[in-house]
Design an enzyme around this catalytic site. Structure first.
Site, short mmCIF file in Angstrom:
data_model
loop_
_atom_site.label_atom_id
_atom_site.label_comp_id
_atom_site.label_asym_id
_atom_site.label_seq_id
_atom_site.Cartn_x
_atom_site.Cartn_y
_atom_site.Cartn_z
N HIS A 23 -1.08 1.41 -2.67
CA HIS A 23 -2.20 0.36 -3.67
C HIS A 23 -1.65 -1.36 -3.00
CE1 HIS A 23 1.19 0.85 -6.57
NE2 HIS A 23 1.83 2.44 -6.84
N HIS A 77 9.17 10.93 -13.37
CA HIS A 77 8.45 9.84 -13.19
C HIS A 77 6.97 10.76 -13.18
CE1 HIS A 77 6.24 6.37 -13.06
NE2 HIS A 77 6.70 6.15 -11.69
N GLU A 79 4.22 8.86 -12.05
CA GLU A 79 3.28 9.16 -11.01
C GLU A 79 3.13 9.86 -9.45
OE1 GLU A 79 2.71 4.39 -8.88
OE2 GLU A 79 4.61 5.12 -9.75
N ASP A 81 2.78 9.43 -6.92
CA ASP A 81 3.12 10.33 -5.25
C ASP A 81 5.04 10.71 -5.69
OD1 ASP A 81 4.38 7.62 -6.84
OD2 ASP A 81 5.84 6.90 -5.69
N HIS A 144 9.08 1.76 -13.74
CA HIS A 144 8.43 0.95 -14.32
C HIS A 144 6.91 1.45 -14.76
CE1 HIS A 144 5.81 1.77 -10.68
NE2 HIS A 144 6.51 2.75 -10.46
N ASP A 163 12.33 5.30 -8.91
CA ASP A 163 12.09 4.35 -8.61
C ASP A 163 13.25 3.42 -8.22
OD1 ASP A 163 9.77 5.67 -7.48
OD2 ASP A 163 8.28 4.31 -8.93
N TYR A 191 10.59 -3.92 -2.61
CA TYR A 191 10.40 -3.02 -3.89
C TYR A 191 10.22 -3.67 -5.07
CZ TYR A 191 9.57 1.23 -5.82
OH TYR A 191 9.43 2.37 -6.10
N HIS A 222 12.36 6.73 -3.63
CA HIS A 222 12.34 6.15 -2.43
C HIS A 222 13.35 5.48 -1.50
CE1 HIS A 222 7.88 7.23 -3.57
NE2 HIS A 222 8.21 6.18 -4.65
#
Length: 394
Positions: A23, A77, A79, A81, A144, A163, A191, A222
């Protein structure tokens, strides 16, 4: 293929070598989607992967246990991904409960049909015994996303940090002592600048909460797993979350027929004439938003320059302004400059934008019509000196 993190804990995620855009975040070194399997009397899968890679995660888990034996799927999380594959894998774990906080369940249910899932909702500080090992859940709202959560295993001194402390970095190696530290820290800073930076206050609160935890391994969602350089990344997060500006000037510009570029170079020369101040010069059409955000993350001064196109800044400069406004870097002082032909507008638009982001102009904007003359370039050089003095003096 799985990788042992420590006794009873394995990495079972996926390495995405080919992703280059996240993104609008340019992932030049690829990415990983880290998931972990904790094997004890009860078995817990910690996090998931992007939906296209669900089959790889399932294969990695099958190397270690039968899917029917997995008791818990922890979602730190929501999100996509990290959690995108849940819609595929949850039915493959018939005896597993999905462990998350209430806000996470709400968001997961917004992405897919969770009506058949067996949820186990946890609150901050709750624990879940696996036998010899315990999962402790730490809410980390807005680090986040609002549902973000860490999972801590005290018996292993292991923090699954979601994250936090992550990097977008594909590699066949899994640990921070297997890759040059400079590379890891470069990606960690990129990042942080593009994903975490607006939430510095929340990051500081999380660091304070985690300060009392003995930690020997940090396993993020990640990038590489931290086991050797933990003090280095924690110290970096303390600096970054403090939003401290360095003695640094960043000059961002876009140009049509090189006139604005000539002005930018004159400002750059002026900055460099002041000892003790660093400077970065970015042609925004030749840099990515990712690079630009990382550059301004710790800059005290930032100059914006653009040619005028249809009474506005160049489109790429407008995108830069939009991106920076959302990240809210610690820039205090600024300068608008640019060239125009028969119609003005770019400099005026940038000057108005400075008020929105609360950057203070060090002087009146510098404009030139068509090509900058020697007088204009002298003004640019002087403005560069002024920016450097502001960067150095506070």
């Amino acid at each position: 293929m799985h990788t042992s993190v420590c006794p009873q804990v394995d990495w079972v995620g996926y390495v995405d070598w080919n992703i280059r855009d996240f993104h609008s975040y340019k992932t030049e070194r690829g990415a990983t989607y880290n998931a972990y399997l904790v094997r004890d009397e009860k078995i817990a899968l910690i996090d998931s992967v992007k939906k296209p890679f669900a089959a790889y995660l399932l294969a990695n888990v099958r190397e270690l246990v039968e899917l029917e034996k997995v008791d818990y799927i922890v979602c730190n999380h929501a999100e996509q991904d990290h959690a995108g594959a849940l819609s595929v894998i949850v039915p493959q774990f018939p005896n597993a409960k999905v462990v998350c906080n209430a806000r996470c369940r709400e968001i997961l249910s917004g992405y897919c049909d969770t009506s058949a899932w067996n949820f186990h909702i946890v609150n901050n500080g709750d624990t879940l015994s696996l036998g010899q090992n315990t999962l402790t859940f730490i809410n980390t709202p807005m680090v986040h996303w609002p549902e973000s959560m860490f999972t801590y295993v005290p018996e292993k001194k292991l923090l699954f940090s979601m994250d936090g402390f992550g990097q977008h970095l594909s590699s066949s190696e899994r640990f921070d002592d297997e890759i040059p530290l400079e590379t890891i820290m470069e990606e960690a800073k990129i990042y942080y600048a593009n994903i975490v930076y607006p939430y510095g206050r929340q990051v500081a609160q999380v660091l304070e909460a985690a300060a009392g935890l003995p930690i020997e391994i940090i396993a993020p969602s990640h990038g590489v797993i931290w086991r050797t350089h933990i003090p280095t990344i924690i110290d970096a997060y303390k600096r970054w979350s403090a939003r401290t500006a360095e003695k640094k000037v960043v000059i961002l510009y876009d140009t049509m027929w090189e006139s604005t570029e000539i002005m930018a170079n004159a400002i750059y020369d002026g900055v460099l004439s002041v000892p003790g101040v660093s400077c970065e010069l970015h042609h925004v059409r030749k840099s990515s938003l990712t690079q630009i955000a990382t550059a301004v993350m710790d800059a005290r001064c930032c100059a914006l320059g653009s040619a005028t196109l249809n009474t506005l800044p160049m489109p790429t400069m407008a995108a830069v302004m939009n991106y920076i406004q959302g990240l809210r870097p610690p820039v205090k002082y600024t300068l608008a400059f640019g060239s125009h032909g028969w119609g003005r507008g770019a400099v005026e638009e940038m000057t108005s934008w400075f008020e929105k982001v609360q950057w203070d102009a060090v002087q009146e904007p510098i404009r030139c019509k068509w090509r900058p003359d020697e007088e204009t370039l002298a003004k640019c050089h002087t403005a560069g000196v002024l920016l450097a003095e502001k960067a150095h003096g506070e």
